[in-house]
Design an enzyme around this catalytic site. Structure first.
Site, short mmCIF file in Angstrom:
data_model
loop_
_atom_site.label_atom_id
_atom_site.label_comp_id
_atom_site.label_asym_id
_atom_site.label_seq_id
_atom_site.Cartn_x
_atom_site.Cartn_y
_atom_site.Cartn_z
N SER A 52 0.83 -1.20 0.00
CA SER A 52 0.00 0.00 0.00
C SER A 52 0.87 1.27 0.00
CB SER A 52 -0.97 -0.04 1.18
OG SER A 52 -1.97 0.93 1.02
N ASP A 70 -8.07 -3.31 -7.23
CA ASP A 70 -7.56 -3.07 -5.88
C ASP A 70 -8.66 -2.45 -5.02
OD1 ASP A 70 -4.73 -2.39 -4.28
OD2 ASP A 70 -6.37 -1.01 -3.88
N HIS A 100 -6.40 -6.01 -1.44
CA HIS A 100 -5.44 -4.93 -1.24
C HIS A 100 -4.35 -5.47 -0.32
CE1 HIS A 100 -3.99 -0.82 -1.07
NE2 HIS A 100 -4.03 -0.82 0.24
#
Ligand SMILES: *[C@@H]1O[C@H](CO)[C@@H](O)[C@H](O)[C@H]1NC(C)=O
Ligand SMILES: *[C@@H]1O[C@H](CO)[C@@H](O)[C@H](O)[C@H]1NC(C)=O
Ligand SMILES: *[C@@H]1O[C@H](CO)[C@@H](O)[C@H](O)[C@H]1NC(C)=O
Length: 399
Positions: free
Chosen positions: A174, A270, A337
């Protein structure tokens, strides 16, 4: 006194049960105390921190440095909100954290990196390690020093033995996956010429796209991050020489300039990007996307259509950053994610696959130059191996 003892005993008991239950590795925190003197600090001025599990056997001179994620703060208000959390202060971080997935120390769960030195760098600057504002406003006591944190932690790891690394990987998920692209070449530059260095970005390929109301929400959000943290001078000069600093925070504009081999792991849908780039709350005042964002199975045909268009935009943006054979790519069609840190995504018998290959295997083969891997999945819902994320705000997940 008695109460404190009792509660400590209870904590130990709970922790022991947790260990038994997960049968996993927990690694202790290290604070980089001497970084404070150079102003390399978290948002609240506390020292940066990391967790290190030493390498062993044939991995003793190999290093995997994984950058924690956790979004960003884009203005003084959101940075003040973050300052007193684990994402803004090392005083608030858990002292022991589990190492799983790419950080796992067992071969059956992490076939190529299990015996390396594995480091998880804690994220507490809110800028993907790019900020550097010298002045600290006494009214807020906010420190925007992500780039200094990056250097201070790297210097400490080099001193602990990373400067003798045979193999080194910079990874992250991330905001940490974005940082692993932004800092990839500077990571390589810190290491000797003979070290084999590569980078892995997990769920860090955020694209510059309009939201469902036609507004370019993410571009103004990224622009505010770069301004608030004074990040411009720490972005890639090869990008900022031609584009605005805000754009140079997006991989599609700066990843093409990265020289070091880079592997991009990202879901084409995502879930963070669907929730915050395609359909942020501002663009959906009536909340018609809420149910779809919490579970892809609930998406209406019109919403799926918008998501398929988003996937195409994602792929176009991704291919802008080149298809050189040194680039690795695992772009699945899952609603997810971050797929490296959690064991069930990285390497279990039922983990997601592309071309019958799980992520850990694809990345290991690419790192060691056994097999290059550049795979883009067919569109949703074609891949039965996906583990699609379900976000349930009503109920907390069962332990
Ligand atoms: C700061 O950013 C947050 C999150 O994007 C936003 O909701 C808020 O309105 C912003 N505040 C100011 C003062 O700009
Ligand atoms: C939200 O709902 C109101 C009332 O039904 C409607 O008039 C409006 O167009 C909707 N807004 C959006 C963005 O869909
Ligand atoms: C899929 O993986 C196999 C090895 O398992 C490999 O031989 C083959 O070339 C791969 N297919 C594609 C299209 O890359």
């Amino acid at each position: 006194m008695v109460n404190a003892r009792f509660s400590q005993g209870l904590n130990l008991l709970v922790f022991g049960l947790l260990l038994l239950k997960t049968d996993g590795l927990f690694v202790e925190i290290t604070y980089v105390e001497n970084a404070v003197a150079t102003g390399a600090v978290c948002l609240d001025g506390s020292p940066p921190a990391y967790h290190w599990d030493r390498g062993f056997g044939s991995g003793i001179n190999s290093w995997l440095v994984h950058l924690e994620g956790g979004g960003w703060c884009n203005n003084v208000t959101s940075c003040l909100n973050r300052k007193d959390t684990r994402l803004g202060s090392s005083d608030k971080m858990a002292k022991l954290i589990p190492f799983s997935g790419i950080l796992n120390n067992r071969r059956q769960y992490n076939p190529d990196f299990y015996n390396w030195n594995r480091v998880k760098v804690r994220y507490c600057d809110g800028s993907s390690y790019t900020g550097d504002v010298a002045a600290v406003n006494p009214a807020t006591n906010l420190h925007f020093r992500g780039a200094r944190v990056w250097l201070a932690v790297m210097e400490e790891l080099l001193a602990k033995g990373m400067r003798n690394a045979e193999n080194a990987v910079l990874s992250g998920c991330s905001a940490g996956g974005l940082a692993s692209i932004l800092h990839c070449d500077s990571f390589q530059a810190l290491l000797p010429l003979g070290t084999k260095v590569k980078c892995i970005s997990d769920a860090g390929y955020f694209i510059n796209a309009k939201d469902v109301s036609g507004v370019n929400h993410i571009q103004s959000y990224f622009s505010q991050i770069v301004t608030t943290h004074g990040s411009a001078k720490n972005l890639l000069p090869s990008c900022t020489s031609t584009l605005s600093p805000a754009l140079c925070f997006f991989p599609q504009y700066m990843a093409p300039q990265i020289q070091t081999p880079l592997f991009i792991i990202n879901a084409a849908y995502d879930s963070w990007q669907i929730k915050n780039i395609l359909a942020p709350a501002d663009a959906d005042p009536n909340g018609t996307w809420e149910s779809c964002k919490s579970n892809i199975k609930n998406c209406l045909p019109t919403q799926l259509k918008a998501m398929q268009a988003f996937r195409l935009q994602f792929l176009i943006s991704l291919l802008r950053s080149g298809k050189s054979s040194s680039r690795g790519m695992f772009i699945d069609s899952c609603y997810a994610h971050c797929q490296t840190e959690m064991q069930e995504f990285w390497y279990m018998t039922d983990s997601p696959e592309l071309n019958k290959t799980r992520i850990a295997k694809a990345v290991g083969d690419w790192f060691f130059d056994r097999i290059p891997f550049q795979k883009i999945d067919c569109p949703y819902p074609c891949n039965p191996t996906c583990r699609n994320q379900i976000y349930d705000s009503e109920h907390t997940p069962q332990l």
